[in-house]
Write a protein that holds these residues in place. Structure first.
Motif, PDB file in Angstrom:
ATOM      1  N   SER A 251       8.951 -21.720  16.320  1.00  0.00           N
ATOM      2  CA  SER A 251       8.787 -22.673  15.209  1.00  0.00           C
ATOM      3  C   SER A 251       9.986 -23.608  15.104  1.00  0.00           C
ATOM      4  N   VAL A 252      11.196 -23.112  15.416  1.00  0.00           N
ATOM      5  CA  VAL A 252      12.383 -23.960  15.382  1.00  0.00           C
ATOM      6  C   VAL A 252      12.295 -25.039  16.464  1.00  0.00           C
ATOM      7  N   PHE A 253      11.978 -24.621  17.682  1.00  0.00           N
ATOM      8  CA  PHE A 253      11.869 -25.591  18.773  1.00  0.00           C
ATOM      9  C   PHE A 253      10.727 -26.584  18.517  1.00  0.00           C
ATOM     10  N   TYR A 254       9.634 -26.086  17.959  1.00  0.00           N
ATOM     11  CA  TYR A 254       8.499 -26.965  17.671  1.00  0.00           C
ATOM     12  C   TYR A 254       8.875 -27.996  16.604  1.00  0.00           C
ATOM     13  N   SER A 255       9.554 -27.542  15.562  1.00  0.00           N
ATOM     14  CA  SER A 255       9.941 -28.471  14.485  1.00  0.00           C
ATOM     15  C   SER A 255      10.905 -29.535  14.999  1.00  0.00           C
ATOM     16  N   ILE A 256      11.842 -29.138  15.862  1.00  0.00           N
ATOM     17  CA  ILE A 256      12.774 -30.122  16.434  1.00  0.00           C
ATOM     18  C   ILE A 256      12.017 -31.118  17.304  1.00  0.00           C
ATOM     19  N   LEU A 257      11.122 -30.606  18.137  1.00  0.00           N
ATOM     20  CA  LEU A 257      10.350 -31.472  19.035  1.00  0.00           C
ATOM     21  C   LEU A 257       9.520 -32.488  18.250  1.00  0.00           C
ATOM     22  N   VAL A 258       8.804 -32.006  17.227  1.00  0.00           N
ATOM     23  CA  VAL A 258       7.911 -32.879  16.461  1.00  0.00           C
ATOM     24  C   VAL A 258       8.692 -33.901  15.644  1.00  0.00           C
ATOM     25  N   CYS A 259       9.718 -33.439  14.927  1.00  0.00           N
ATOM     26  CA  CYS A 259      10.444 -34.342  14.017  1.00  0.00           C
ATOM     27  C   CYS A 259      11.396 -35.276  14.758  1.00  0.00           C
ATOM     28  N   LEU A 260      11.900 -34.823  15.896  1.00  0.00           N
ATOM     29  CA  LEU A 260      12.888 -35.621  16.622  1.00  0.00           C
ATOM     30  C   LEU A 260      12.244 -36.615  17.586  1.00  0.00           C
ATOM     31  N   PHE A 261      11.193 -36.172  18.278  1.00  0.00           N
ATOM     32  CA  PHE A 261      10.639 -36.995  19.348  1.00  0.00           C
ATOM     33  C   PHE A 261       9.260 -37.593  19.052  1.00  0.00           C
ATOM     34  N   ILE A 262       8.448 -36.890  18.222  1.00  0.00           N
ATOM     35  CA  ILE A 262       7.096 -37.390  17.955  1.00  0.00           C
ATOM     36  C   ILE A 262       7.086 -38.267  16.700  1.00  0.00           C
ATOM     37  N   TYR A 263       7.500 -37.681  15.562  1.00  0.00           N
ATOM     38  CA  TYR A 263       7.534 -38.466  14.325  1.00  0.00           C
ATOM     39  C   TYR A 263       8.799 -39.309  14.204  1.00  0.00           C
ATOM     40  N   ARG A 264       9.867 -38.857  14.868  1.00  0.00           N
ATOM     41  CA  ARG A 264      11.150 -39.567  14.836  1.00  0.00           C
ATOM     42  C   ARG A 264      11.660 -39.770  13.403  1.00  0.00           C
ATOM     43  N   THR A 265      11.512 -38.717  12.617  1.00  0.00           N
ATOM     44  CA  THR A 265      11.939 -38.786  11.218  1.00  0.00           C
ATOM     45  C   THR A 265      13.327 -38.187  11.009  1.00  0.00           C
ATOM     46  N   ILE A 266      13.888 -37.558  12.036  1.00  0.00           N
ATOM     47  CA  ILE A 266      15.272 -37.084  11.980  1.00  0.00           C
ATOM     48  C   ILE A 266      15.983 -37.513  13.256  1.00  0.00           C
ATOM     49  N   SER A 267      17.304 -37.473  13.220  1.00  0.00           N
ATOM     50  CA  SER A 267      18.104 -37.862  14.378  1.00  0.00           C
ATOM     51  C   SER A 267      18.910 -36.663  14.872  1.00  0.00           C
ATOM     52  N   PHE A 268      19.480 -36.787  16.059  1.00  0.00           N
ATOM     53  CA  PHE A 268      20.325 -35.714  16.596  1.00  0.00           C
ATOM     54  C   PHE A 268      21.495 -35.441  15.664  1.00  0.00           C
ATOM     55  N   ARG A 269      22.030 -36.495  15.065  1.00  0.00           N
ATOM     56  CA  ARG A 269      23.175 -36.334  14.171  1.00  0.00           C
ATOM     57  C   ARG A 269      22.817 -35.489  12.952  1.00  0.00           C
ATOM     58  N   GLN A 270      21.581 -35.615  12.467  1.00  0.00           N
ATOM     59  CA  GLN A 270      21.158 -34.862  11.285  1.00  0.00           C
ATOM     60  C   GLN A 270      20.910 -33.385  11.580  1.00  0.00           C
ATOM     61  N   LEU A 271      20.689 -33.043  12.843  1.00  0.00           N
ATOM     62  CA  LEU A 271      20.396 -31.651  13.187  1.00  0.00           C
ATOM     63  C   LEU A 271      21.537 -30.721  12.801  1.00  0.00           C
ATOM     64  N   TYR A 272      22.780 -31.176  13.019  1.00  0.00           N
ATOM     65  CA  TYR A 272      23.929 -30.336  12.669  1.00  0.00           C
ATOM     66  C   TYR A 272      23.912 -29.990  11.183  1.00  0.00           C
ATOM     67  N   GLY A 273      23.654 -30.989  10.345  1.00  0.00           N
ATOM     68  CA  GLY A 273      23.600 -30.747   8.909  1.00  0.00           C
ATOM     69  C   GLY A 273      22.484 -29.792   8.523  1.00  0.00           C
ATOM     70  N   LEU A 274      21.345 -29.882   9.227  1.00  0.00           N
ATOM     71  CA  LEU A 274      20.217 -28.992   8.935  1.00  0.00           C
ATOM     72  C   LEU A 274      20.521 -27.556   9.365  1.00  0.00           C
ATOM     73  N   PHE A 275      21.197 -27.406  10.511  1.00  0.00           N
ATOM     74  CA  PHE A 275      21.615 -26.065  10.937  1.00  0.00           C
ATOM     75  C   PHE A 275      22.593 -25.474   9.917  1.00  0.00           C
ATOM     76  N   LYS A 276      23.510 -26.295   9.462  1.00  0.00           N
ATOM     77  CA  LYS A 276      24.494 -25.847   8.466  1.00  0.00           C
ATOM     78  C   LYS A 276      23.803 -25.470   7.157  1.00  0.00           C
ATOM     79  N   GLN A 277      22.816 -26.277   6.752  1.00  0.00           N
ATOM     80  CA  GLN A 277      22.073 -25.998   5.524  1.00  0.00           C
ATOM     81  C   GLN A 277      21.342 -24.663   5.615  1.00  0.00           C
TER      82      GLN A 277
END
Length: 428
Positions: A251-277
């Motif tokens: 589910s983690v890999f799927y969410s990254i794939l969908v939001c980062l590459f398909i919907y493009r609603t998050i960026s690589f820079r935001q991933l660090y903040g989400l991991f921290k959250q």
């Protein structure tokens, strides 16, 4: 001794001492009072680490992480649009679409608070813009978000499985029909409310036309990847392809794939903040889980489960009366304690008496989690009240009062779940 430990624990909670501190002190108290007691500090430390040293625990932070990524990625909005385009035009259709969105988003996040935050941030402004009372909108989301811990994957179900040594997959499957039943009861009240209070049909029609203007097929295709998430997660578990822990990783890999590459609603820079959250959210929960497991072992050493069984057997021998008393106790506990720690503390205590009365352990898990889900919207510490109320800039207790009819719908479903075991067990 066990009675005194529980008294100290709840006294500290009543004095607003943090749950982790209260639980930790209650856990080490017997060892401090009696140096010869086996459950000393070293035993507590070992129990905490042994309890968390299991692959099943890993599923919890992973599901929390995927939920955080999907919330940031706007999947709740895409789910709402799909349901609104199909049922938004009918009487009460838009609020009903919110309930269904919470149902499906719960199948992504596994968390009631995450569901409330993600769906509320998007749906509450939509409902208020359509003319619905803002407190009604906040109460609707706060209550419906409780579905997030009943519909699989559910973090409290994982916690229950850890301390009772039963299948996580069985618990997940047992939560499906109860989740839909609760959603149905909430929708019935929504229909009643909208028919008696009325709606601004002009604004609703305008919103519906804007959705239809995009094209029904386009709306569905746009939300396809969001709809596919629970299918992949749960389908992988029940097909035997992955374990629940592996499904959490997927589910983690799927969410990254969908939001980062398909919907493009998050960026690589935001991933660090989400991991921290996600880590910040899991850290206190992980501490409480470890303490809860140690507390349960201390209670076993104090023979608390046997004492509780003897006491309850002396005052009630009827299974149905016992279930009624259990529901009342769990609702009260849910008002002051989060679902995860409550499950891990109480489940081992209840196993002896429930098995003696012929109550299936999986059924017990569904009953407990359903009760504690109500605690998300019951004062004084209903977490979802404190999440939804700031979204409309009002007092949480005002949202809590507006939530009472929704809680009533929840309770009707709870009675059916409690006294009709087939609702939970027929899919097993």
């Amino acid at each position: 001794m066990s009675l005194m430990v529980f008294f100290i624990f709840f006294l500290l909670l009543a004095l607003s001492v943090p749950i982790a501190v209260s639980l930790g002190f209650a856990t080490i108290l017997p060892g401090l009072l009696d140096s010869a007691f086996k459950g000393n500090l070293a035993f507590v430390y070992r129990s905490i680490f042994a309890g968390l040293n299991t692959t099943t625990v890993i599923a919890i932070p992973l599901f929390m992480l995927s939920g955080a990524i999907m919330a940031k990625g706007g999947l709740s909005e895409k789910l709402f649009d799909i349901f609104a385009v199909f049922i938004g035009k009918i009487k009460g259709g838009m609020p009903c679409a919110v309930v269904v969105t919470c149902l499906f988003y719960g199948a992504i996040s596994g968390s009631g608070t995450a569901t409330c935050a993600a769906v509320g941030a998007m749906c509450i402004p939509v409902l208020t813009s359509l003319g619905y009372d803002k407190v009604f909108a906040a109460a609707l989301v706060a209550t419906s978000a409780g579905l997030g811990v009943i519909i699989p994957p559910s973090v409290p179900f994982i916690s229950f499985a850890l301390v009772t040594d039963i299948s996580v997959g069985d618990l997940f499957l047992a939560g499906v029909l109860p989740g839909f039943l609760i959603a149905f009861c909430i929708i019935l009240y929504v229909q009643f409310y909208c028919r008696t209070k009325g709606e601004d049909r002009e604004k609703i029609e305008e919103k519906y036309r804007s959705l239809k203007g995009r094209g029904t097929l386009r709306v569905v295709l746009d939300g396809f990847w969001a709809l596919l998430a629970p299918v992949i997660i749960l389908g992988g578990i029940y097909s035997g392809i992955v374990t629940p822990t592996e499904a959490a990783c997927v589910s983690v890999f799927y969410s990254i794939l969908v939001c980062l590459f398909i919907y493009r609603t998050i960026s690589f820079r935001q991933l660090y903040g989400l991991f921290k959250q996600a880590l910040n959210s899991y850290a206190p929960l992980g501490l409480m889980m470890g303490l809860a497991m140690a507390f349960a072992k201390i209670m076993v050493l104090l023979q608390a489960p046997q004492q509780l069984t003897t006491f309850l057997s002396a005052i009630v021998s009827n299974k149905y009366i016992f279930l009624l008393i259990l529901n009342l106790i769990l609702i009260v506990i849910g008002m002051v304690m989060d679902a995860g720690p409550a499950v891990m503390i109480l489940a081992p205590m209840l196993l002896n008496i429930t098995k003696a009365l012929g109550i299936d352990t999986v059924h017990l898990g569904v009953i407990m989690v359903t009760n504690l889900a109500i605690g998300f919207v019951t004062p004084p510490f209903g977490m979802n009240l404190f999440i939804s109320a700031p979204m409309i800039q009002t007092d949480p207790m005002q949202v809590g009062r507006k939530s009472l009819p929704f809680i009533g719908a929840f309770l009707i479903a709870l009675l059916a779940i409690t006294y009709l075991p087939a609702v939970s067990l027929c899919l097993l």
